[in-house]
Write a protein that holds these residues in place. Sequence first.
Motif, PDB file in Angstrom:
ATOM      1  N   GLY A   1      30.651  39.145 -55.211  1.00 44.41           N
ATOM      2  CA  GLY A   1      30.718  37.887 -54.483  1.00 44.41           C
ATOM      3  C   GLY A   1      30.084  36.703 -55.170  1.00 44.41           C
ATOM      4  N   HIS A   2      29.617  36.889 -56.415  1.00 45.08           N
ATOM      5  CA  HIS A   2      28.948  35.810 -57.143  1.00 45.08           C
ATOM      6  C   HIS A   2      29.694  35.542 -58.455  1.00 45.08           C
ATOM      7  CE1 HIS A   2      25.506  35.808 -54.415  1.00 45.08           C
ATOM      8  NE2 HIS A   2      25.582  37.130 -54.437  1.00 45.08           N
TER       9      HIS A   2
ATOM     10  N   GLY B   1      40.668  50.221 -63.570  1.00 48.87           N
ATOM     11  CA  GLY B   1      39.276  50.618 -63.413  1.00 48.87           C
ATOM     12  C   GLY B   1      38.534  49.825 -62.359  1.00 48.87           C
ATOM     13  N   PHE B   2      37.228  50.020 -62.328  1.00 43.97           N
ATOM     14  CA  PHE B   2      36.363  49.423 -61.320  1.00 43.97           C
ATOM     15  C   PHE B   2      36.424  47.898 -61.334  1.00 43.97           C
ATOM     16  CE2 PHE B   2      32.285  47.436 -60.332  1.00 43.97           C
ATOM     17  CZ  PHE B   2      32.128  47.840 -59.012  1.00 43.97           C
ATOM     18  N   GLY B   3      36.522  47.308 -60.151  1.00 46.89           N
ATOM     19  CA  GLY B   3      36.414  45.868 -59.996  1.00 46.89           C
ATOM     20  C   GLY B   3      37.625  45.077 -60.411  1.00 46.89           C
ATOM     21  N   THR B   4      38.639  45.733 -60.965  1.00 49.28           N
ATOM     22  CA  THR B   4      39.823  45.019 -61.430  1.00 49.28           C
ATOM     23  C   THR B   4      40.980  45.285 -60.459  1.00 49.28           C
ATOM     24  OG1 THR B   4      40.441  46.829 -62.942  1.00 49.28           O
ATOM     25  CG2 THR B   4      39.020  45.111 -63.810  1.00 49.28           C
ATOM     26  N   SER B   5      42.185  45.204 -60.944  1.00 45.66           N
ATOM     27  CA  SER B   5      43.368  45.434 -60.126  1.00 45.66           C
ATOM     28  C   SER B   5      44.506  45.829 -61.050  1.00 45.66           C
ATOM     29  CB  SER B   5      43.747  44.166 -59.339  1.00 45.66           C
ATOM     30  OG  SER B   5      44.332  43.198 -60.207  1.00 45.66           O
ATOM     31  N   ALA B   6      45.698  45.967 -60.494  1.00 49.27           N
ATOM     32  CA  ALA B   6      46.861  46.276 -61.319  1.00 49.27           C
ATOM     33  C   ALA B   6      47.101  45.203 -62.374  1.00 49.27           C
ATOM     34  CB  ALA B   6      48.099  46.432 -60.437  1.00 49.27           C
TER      35      ALA B   6
ATOM     36  N   ARG C   1      37.917  39.227 -54.837  1.00 54.04           N
ATOM     37  CA  ARG C   1      38.804  39.579 -53.723  1.00 54.04           C
ATOM     38  C   ARG C   1      38.737  41.047 -53.329  1.00 54.04           C
ATOM     39  NH1 ARG C   1      44.870  40.236 -55.513  1.00 54.04           N
ATOM     40  NH2 ARG C   1      44.689  41.000 -57.654  1.00 54.04           N
ATOM     41  N   GLY C   2      37.995  41.843 -54.060  1.00 57.21           N
ATOM     42  CA  GLY C   2      37.850  43.241 -53.686  1.00 57.21           C
ATOM     43  C   GLY C   2      36.960  43.398 -52.458  1.00 57.21           C
ATOM     44  N   SER C   3      37.068  44.537 -51.823  1.00 58.78           N
ATOM     45  CA  SER C   3      36.230  44.862 -50.673  1.00 58.78           C
ATOM     46  C   SER C   3      34.807  45.185 -51.134  1.00 58.78           C
ATOM     47  CB  SER C   3      36.820  46.062 -49.931  1.00 58.78           C
ATOM     48  OG  SER C   3      35.853  46.747 -49.189  1.00 58.78           O
ATOM     49  N   GLN C   4      33.810  44.655 -50.445  1.00 53.93           N
ATOM     50  CA  GLN C   4      32.433  44.966 -50.810  1.00 53.93           C
ATOM     51  C   GLN C   4      32.134  46.443 -50.613  1.00 53.93           C
ATOM     52  OE1 GLN C   4      29.369  42.661 -48.860  1.00 53.93           O
ATOM     53  NE2 GLN C   4      27.844  43.254 -50.385  1.00 53.93           N
ATOM     54  N   ALA C   5      32.738  47.052 -49.589  1.00 47.54           N
ATOM     55  CA  ALA C   5      32.529  48.487 -49.361  1.00 47.54           C
ATOM     56  C   ALA C   5      33.070  49.300 -50.527  1.00 47.54           C
ATOM     57  CB  ALA C   5      33.187  48.915 -48.057  1.00 47.54           C
ATOM     58  N   ALA C   6      34.245  48.914 -51.040  1.00 44.05           N
ATOM     59  CA  ALA C   6      34.815  49.610 -52.191  1.00 44.05           C
ATOM     60  C   ALA C   6      33.977  49.358 -53.434  1.00 44.05           C
ATOM     61  CB  ALA C   6      36.256  49.145 -52.421  1.00 44.05           C
ATOM     62  N   TRP C   7      33.521  48.123 -53.597  1.00 46.40           N
ATOM     63  CA  TRP C   7      32.695  47.756 -54.750  1.00 46.40           C
ATOM     64  C   TRP C   7      31.423  48.608 -54.795  1.00 46.40           C
ATOM     65  CZ3 TRP C   7      33.668  43.928 -58.492  1.00 46.40           C
ATOM     66  CH2 TRP C   7      32.605  43.619 -59.334  1.00 46.40           C
ATOM     67  N   ASN C   8      30.760  48.735 -53.659  1.00 48.39           N
ATOM     68  CA  ASN C   8      29.515  49.492 -53.609  1.00 48.39           C
ATOM     69  C   ASN C   8      29.731  51.000 -53.680  1.00 48.39           C
ATOM     70  OD1 ASN C   8      28.030  47.139 -53.396  1.00 48.39           O
ATOM     71  ND2 ASN C   8      27.813  47.260 -51.172  1.00 48.39           N
TER      72      ASN C   8
END
Length: 231
Positions: free
Chosen positions: A116-117, A10-15, A147-154
């Motif tokens: 980022g915080h 899901g959002f903000g996480t990873s595998a 470590r995620g991309s801010q563009a992807a996060w937003n």
Amino acid sequence: MSGAAVLIHGFGTSARLWDQVLPLLRGEVRTLDLPGFGDSPDDRYSVDGMADAVQERLAGLENFVLVGHSMGGKVAAVLAARRPAGLSGLLLIAPSPLSPEPMTAQDRQALKAAYGHPELLTEHYRQITQQPLSADGLAQLVSDGMRGSQAAWNAWPDSGSREDRATEAGRIEVPVSVLTSEDDPVISPQVVAHHLLPSFPRAALTRLGGSGHLLPLELPAEVAAFISEKQ
């Protein structure tokens, strides 16, 4: 049913979201970092772009189920609507609905502001969970958020979560199973009833208690049992 399980975080996480679930599963399992998250350098941040990335991981699979958590649930459902060859089931775990997710403007802004915080990410994950997370588990979540991309996060609060893909549910031909928690503050029972299930009226619904939104981390044994039963 016997086949591979393709796990979509899901959002903000990873595998790494599935690390506690993986040892409890049988058979072939595939995971990936969605575009812009984890170690993925991919910049396809739309729901369709993420579905494309998952579809590329299906090469060589003749029989598989798609398993999506949260944002990954919406991605999995959109991919299932494409009817990829070999798909035998769709498993949705605390999934974002195919219709626009009912987030307030304040919640969307707070989610974006956390990027980022570490201290804001830590507070965010504590707010959306019920089971206490280990120090390592919480550190992993914050690390993935950092470590995620801010563009992807937003892209998710600004666009992906707002997409209305509900009409595509009618194209899904395989059985749909949904796992939710009555104590999930993100995909609450109200969201499940009024926004999720109308798209999947024949879905098999399993309700748990005692978990917040991050079921694969909070109740890994129950999540593994849910997947194994349908795999």
